[in-house]
Design a protein around this motif. Sequence first.
Motif, PDB file in Angstrom:
ATOM      1  N   MET A  35       0.828  -1.204   0.000  1.00  0.00           N
ATOM      2  CA  MET A  35       0.000   0.000   0.000  1.00  0.00           C
ATOM      3  C   MET A  35       0.863   1.255   0.000  1.00  0.00           C
ATOM      4  N   PRO A  36       0.670   2.097  -1.017  1.00  0.00           N
ATOM      5  CA  PRO A  36       1.475   3.316  -1.102  1.00  0.00           C
ATOM      6  C   PRO A  36       1.031   4.400  -0.122  1.00  0.00           C
ATOM      7  N   THR A  37      -0.149   4.255   0.481  1.00  0.00           N
ATOM      8  CA  THR A  37      -0.630   5.226   1.461  1.00  0.00           C
ATOM      9  C   THR A  37      -1.061   4.472   2.719  1.00  0.00           C
ATOM     10  N   PRO A  38      -1.010   5.142   3.872  1.00  0.00           N
ATOM     11  CA  PRO A  38      -1.380   4.454   5.114  1.00  0.00           C
ATOM     12  C   PRO A  38      -2.878   4.206   5.259  1.00  0.00           C
ATOM     13  N   THR A  39      -3.725   4.979   4.591  1.00  0.00           N
ATOM     14  CA  THR A  39      -5.167   4.771   4.685  1.00  0.00           C
ATOM     15  C   THR A  39      -5.729   4.419   3.314  1.00  0.00           C
ATOM     16  N   VAL A  40      -6.731   3.574   3.312  1.00  0.00           N
ATOM     17  CA  VAL A  40      -7.226   2.968   2.077  1.00  0.00           C
ATOM     18  C   VAL A  40      -8.163   3.868   1.276  1.00  0.00           C
ATOM     19  N   ALA A  41      -9.163   4.460   1.914  1.00  0.00           N
ATOM     20  CA  ALA A  41     -10.154   5.254   1.164  1.00  0.00           C
ATOM     21  C   ALA A  41      -9.493   6.360   0.337  1.00  0.00           C
ATOM     22  N   PRO A  42      -8.570   7.142   0.905  1.00  0.00           N
ATOM     23  CA  PRO A  42      -7.920   8.169   0.075  1.00  0.00           C
ATOM     24  C   PRO A  42      -7.114   7.570  -1.091  1.00  0.00           C
ATOM     25  N   PHE A  43      -6.522   6.413  -0.877  1.00  0.00           N
ATOM     26  CA  PHE A  43      -5.789   5.720  -1.943  1.00  0.00           C
ATOM     27  C   PHE A  43      -6.732   5.402  -3.104  1.00  0.00           C
ATOM     28  N   ILE A  44      -7.902   4.842  -2.808  1.00  0.00           N
ATOM     29  CA  ILE A  44      -8.881   4.486  -3.839  1.00  0.00           C
ATOM     30  C   ILE A  44      -9.400   5.745  -4.522  1.00  0.00           C
ATOM     31  N   GLU A  45      -9.780   6.740  -3.726  1.00  0.00           N
ATOM     32  CA  GLU A  45     -10.327   7.979  -4.279  1.00  0.00           C
ATOM     33  C   GLU A  45      -9.305   8.707  -5.151  1.00  0.00           C
TER      34      GLU A  45
END
Length: 161
Positions: A35-45
């Motif tokens: 995962m390139p970001t620590p939180t998932v929703a912002p990664f998807i968005e």
Amino acid sequence: MPVTLHYVDQARWEAEEQVRIDLIRIYEDAPQERMPTPTVAPFIEQHLKGQHFFACAHFNDRLLGAVAIKEAADRAWWLSELCVRKPTRRRGVGARLMALLGEQAKQEGRVLRIETSSLPLADRVLLSKLGYRPVAPESSAQSDDSITSDFVELDPQGKGQ
């Protein structure tokens, strides 16, 4: 396992709560190094707002796996962040998703590409089994040097599909 291919774009993400739940769960199950970001929703968005979409493995009204896709100027689909829900790993879901995506790309006259420089060995093995092969960079296509590149492309022979 009869897995089918479903796409998630910005409109579907906004319209279907179950799609949001499933896609978030897929990437929450991802190993941290993927995962390139620590939180998932912002990664998807971030992907969806960048005009990317997700190709997803669908089974029993749930999404079990996903891969992010960005369309290039030459109509090639660049794939990234392939992930399968932890409870369904090692059951062929990722391989089936990639095979279905390869079939769809072939029908549409597209090429699938995946950057390999940061892929784990297990992913490289899976890609090889599915018929992906290294492609020479444009600049060295004329030379006789050994072919090395940072991406693989679906074999036009359709190996593994």
